[in-house]
Design a protein around this motif. Structure first.
Motif, mmCIF file in Angstrom:
data_model
loop_
_atom_site.group_PDB
_atom_site.id
_atom_site.type_symbol
_atom_site.label_atom_id
_atom_site.label_comp_id
_atom_site.label_asym_id
_atom_site.label_seq_id
_atom_site.Cartn_x
_atom_site.Cartn_y
_atom_site.Cartn_z
ATOM 1 N N PHE A 126 0.714 -1.204 -0.003
ATOM 2 C CA PHE A 126 -0.039 0.082 -0.073
ATOM 3 C C PHE A 126 0.957 1.267 -0.076
ATOM 4 N N PHE A 127 1.820 1.267 0.911
ATOM 5 C CA PHE A 127 2.620 2.474 1.159
ATOM 6 C C PHE A 127 3.800 2.581 -0.148
ATOM 7 N N ALA A 128 4.088 1.394 -0.979
ATOM 8 C CA ALA A 128 4.721 1.319 -1.907
ATOM 9 C C ALA A 128 4.187 2.229 -2.951
ATOM 10 N N ARG B 23 -3.758 -3.278 15.811
ATOM 11 C CA ARG B 23 -4.820 -4.262 15.766
ATOM 12 C C ARG B 23 -5.732 -4.006 14.895
ATOM 13 N N ILE B 24 -5.934 -2.893 14.350
ATOM 14 C CA ILE B 24 -6.999 -2.816 13.329
ATOM 15 C C ILE B 24 -6.482 -3.359 11.887
ATOM 16 N N LEU B 25 -5.382 -3.708 11.893
ATOM 17 C CA LEU B 25 -4.733 -4.480 10.629
ATOM 18 C C LEU B 25 -5.109 -5.803 10.741
ATOM 19 N N ASP B 26 -5.502 -6.452 11.927
ATOM 20 C CA ASP B 26 -5.965 -7.818 12.405
ATOM 21 C C ASP B 26 -7.346 -8.185 11.769
ATOM 22 N N GLY B 27 -7.190 -9.035 10.962
ATOM 23 C CA GLY B 27 -8.604 -9.513 10.435
ATOM 24 C C GLY B 27 -9.121 -8.671 9.126
ATOM 25 N N ASP B 28 -10.605 -8.807 9.091
ATOM 26 C CA ASP B 28 -11.231 -8.355 7.827
ATOM 27 C C ASP B 28 -11.713 -6.981 8.389
ATOM 28 N N THR B 29 -10.845 -5.955 8.608
ATOM 29 C CA THR B 29 -11.199 -4.587 8.806
ATOM 30 C C THR B 29 -11.305 -3.556 7.517
ATOM 31 N N SER B 30 -12.060 -2.608 7.882
ATOM 32 C CA SER B 30 -12.230 -1.846 6.529
ATOM 33 C C SER B 30 -10.658 -1.202 6.226
ATOM 34 N N ARG B 32 -7.966 -2.822 6.676
ATOM 35 C CA ARG B 32 -7.128 -3.460 6.102
ATOM 36 C C ARG B 32 -7.650 -3.908 4.539
ATOM 37 N N ARG B 33 -8.953 -3.836 4.450
ATOM 38 C CA ARG B 33 -9.382 -3.784 3.046
ATOM 39 C C ARG B 33 -8.872 -2.871 2.255
ATOM 40 N N ALA B 34 -8.981 -1.449 2.595
ATOM 41 C CA ALA B 34 -8.604 -0.435 1.596
ATOM 42 C C ALA B 34 -7.027 -0.710 1.604
ATOM 43 N N MET B 35 -6.313 -1.016 2.305
ATOM 44 C CA MET B 35 -4.794 -1.059 2.158
ATOM 45 C C MET B 35 -4.762 -2.348 0.912
ATOM 46 N N ALA B 36 -5.543 -3.329 1.481
ATOM 47 C CA ALA B 36 -5.125 -4.596 0.431
ATOM 48 C C ALA B 36 -5.701 -4.158 -1.102
ATOM 49 N N SER B 37 -6.571 -3.350 -1.336
ATOM 50 C CA SER B 37 -7.177 -3.030 -2.274
ATOM 51 C C SER B 37 -5.767 -2.576 -3.359
ATOM 52 N N ALA B 38 -4.566 -2.181 -2.778
ATOM 53 C CA ALA B 38 -3.511 -1.854 -3.554
ATOM 54 C C ALA B 38 -3.220 -3.146 -4.162
ATOM 55 N N ASP B 245 -6.883 -16.624 1.564
ATOM 56 C CA ASP B 245 -8.089 -16.819 2.731
ATOM 57 C C ASP B 245 -7.477 -16.437 4.041
ATOM 58 N N ARG B 246 -6.121 -16.419 4.054
ATOM 59 C CA ARG B 246 -5.690 -16.137 5.167
ATOM 60 C C ARG B 246 -4.668 -14.781 5.224
ATOM 61 N N GLY B 247 -5.129 -13.913 4.416
ATOM 62 C CA GLY B 247 -4.634 -12.346 4.373
ATOM 63 C C GLY B 247 -3.681 -12.177 3.116
ATOM 64 N N TYR B 248 -2.942 -13.392 2.677
ATOM 65 C CA TYR B 248 -2.068 -13.200 1.539
ATOM 66 C C TYR B 248 -2.856 -12.735 0.369
ATOM 67 N N ASP B 249 -2.065 -11.822 -0.637
ATOM 68 C CA ASP B 249 -2.690 -11.540 -1.840
ATOM 69 C C ASP B 249 -2.879 -12.762 -2.798
#
Lengths: 276, 254
Positions: A126-128, B23-30, B32-38, B245-249
């Motif tokens: 994300f930060f990259a 903690r907010i990176l833990d699990g399926d938080t908004s 985390r989802r926003a960052m993972a959209s990268a 399913d465990r958070g990897y892209d």
């Protein structure tokens, strides 16, 4: 940046000048945040395999490691070590082992603080992207405002370099309208050398990027060498950050912070004439 | 005074952000989802720049300097797997099912009778290490051509023998999936040979995937079924692979 109009008066010292454009200030803080998260999430990623190799692959049946952080023994007897080019140092309590936990880089220096390669990678990429976007924004803005020229050392700067080094060594820091020779070299080095190197070595670790642009594998001497260089450039950026903070403190933190937050900078009375 | 307050507020904000990020990176938080959209952005950019046929680098025989380091499950203990192993894979069948016009059931001999591709490539584990080995097998595209996927098919899902996790909810089997661009990529093979011998059990015998532009966890081992699907929603928790399913892209091109 281009010299702005002076604001008359003020307290002791020279007058306030408009030192930084809004683009310089905005991008400065955006990549300050980006680099903070990139470095600490990068250390989280590093913890998954805290060994740096040279070449294309990682030696398991042979040794091509230049740096390794690890632990020997178990439980309370566990000892942490760092091995650099064959020389081993005991780092128990900091690297390798912290309070009985076997982990290369301590949790306090990783994002997230718990072990999670998956979350570390999410934060890192994300930060990259953010760093890349900010760098592009800065490049366009700096070209448009003429700020790029502020960073390129001139012949006069190079002639003034020995004096500038001597002045810094004696902590005689000048506050001028423009950057000094060492400042230009430091900022240009980060923006035009270290950050592009960071991005390119990072991309060279991507198997997709290798297929698309295989020549960076040859440029850096293999994927694992690129990973090692990515780590080394991170250390250089951390070194820049440390010196940057030291210089802000020595040069007057209020004035320096004001300029990077509001743009207004108080120059030395004897610097009123020209570029300092 | 104002500036000092701004600075102080900024510092407090940064500290709070730093702490709560734990903690907010833990699990399926908004967040985390926003960052993972990268990661979705990465996938689209990678597909746009080099979607089709750019090839992963292939190395020379001399670059194979060590055995292939195995990872994940290295010795599956499922009863069906053990029975097939005991029989020397004679009864092993690769099934191709789902959105295909012609479902297949292929023995190892069937696969070996098809055109063979052999390539020396670098395996990049998500952990950071790399290892070079020779992989020999049947191009996946040829197998899929035989099965004639329907127009609706968008993904190839690989079901595996190995139990990667045992939890309260029961056993979790490894699975992985790819888009059809990677499925038909010339270097994507169903490998049954490695470094000049039959594929060892630790490396995925009898059949594993090689997808050379993706990280290691995308190369499913111990494959028994390939299922063509129009969506990944029906598998695992719907993200397309055990590790996704465990958070990897899901698209692990970087």
């Amino acid at each position: 940046m281009t010299a702005g109009q002076g604001k008359g008066g003020g307290r002791a010292g020279g007058r306030l000048v408009r030192r930084h454009t809004v683009w310089t200030r905005l991008t400065h803080w955006l990549w300050a945040v980006s680099l903070f998260f990139l470095m600490l999430s990068g250390l989280q990623v590093f913890n998954a395999h805290p060994v740096l190799h040279v070449g294309e692959e990682s030696g398991f049946a042979y040794d091509n490691a230049v740096l390794a952080i690890g632990a020997t023994g178990e439980g309370a007897a566990a000892r942490g070590f760092i091995r650099i080019l064959g020389a081993e140092f005991d780092t128990t309590g900091f690297l390798g082992v912290q309070q009985g936990t076997v982990q290369a880089i301590p949790a306090a220096l990783t994002i997230p603080s718990y072990r999670s390669l998956a979350a570390g990678r999410v934060v890192h990429f994300f930060f990259a992207w953010l760093l890349l976007a900010v760098l592009a924004l800065w490049l366009v803005a700096a070209a448009a405002t003429g700020h790029l020229r502020d960073l390129v050392p001139t012949r006069a700067d190079l002639r003034a370099l020995p004096r500038d080094i001597a002045d810094h060594a004696r902590l005689r820091l000048r506050h001028g309208r423009g950057y000094g020779a060492l400042q230009k070299l430091a900022y240009a080095g980060v923006l035009f050398v270290l950050l592009p190197l960071m991005i390119l070595t990072g991309l060279t670790m991507s198997p997709w990027f290798n297929a698309w642009f295989p020549w960076t594998l040859d440029l850096f001497g293999g994927r694992q060498t690129a990973r090692t260089l990515h780590f080394a450039v991170m250390l250089l950026l951390a070194g820049f950050f440390a010196v940057h903070m030291l210089m802000v403190l020595l040069a007057g933190p209020v004035n320096e912070l004001r300029s990077i937050l509001t743009g207004w900078y108080r120059i030395d009375p004897d610097q009123e004439g020209g570029a300092g | 005074m104002n500036r000092r307050m701004v600075l102080r507020a900024g510092a407090t904000g940064a500290a709070v952000l730093g702490l709560s990020a734990c903690r907010i990176l833990d699990g399926d938080t908004s967040l985390r989802r926003a960052m993972a959209s990268a990661n979705g952005l990465t996938w689209r950019v990678q597909r746009a720049l080099a979607g089709g046929r750019s090839l992963a680098r292939e190395y020379a025989e001399a670059d194979i300097r060590q055995g292939m380091r195995p990872n994940g499950v290295t010795d599956p203990d499922a009863a069906d797997y053990l029975a097939l192993k005991a029989g020397g894979w004679a009864d092993y069948r690769l099934r191709v099912t789902g959105l295909v016009a012609r479902p297949l059931s292929l023995s190892l001999a069937d696969l070996r009778a098809m055109p063979v591709r052999s390539q020396i490539t670098r395996h990049d584990c998500v952990e950071g290490w790399s290892c070079i080995a020779r992989w020999t097998g049947t191009p996946l595209g040829l197998v899929l051509d035989l099965a004639r996927p329907l127009v609706a098919a968008r993904y190839a899902v690989f079901h595996c023998f190995d139990t990667i996790e045992r939890g309260l909810a029961g056993e979790v089997k490894y699975y992985e999936s790819h888009d059809l661009i990677d499925a038909w990529h010339p270097q994507t093979i169903l490998a049954w040979g490695m470094n000049g011998t039959d594929l060892p059990v630790a490396n995925g015998a009898p059949l594993r995937l090689r997808v050379e532009r993706a990280l290691g966890y995308k190369h499913a081992k111990y494959i028994h079924t390939i299922e063509l699907a129009d969506s990944l929603a029906g598998f695992g928790t719907g993200r397309g692979s055990y590790w996704a399913d465990r958070g990897y892209d899901w698209y692990a091109g970087i």
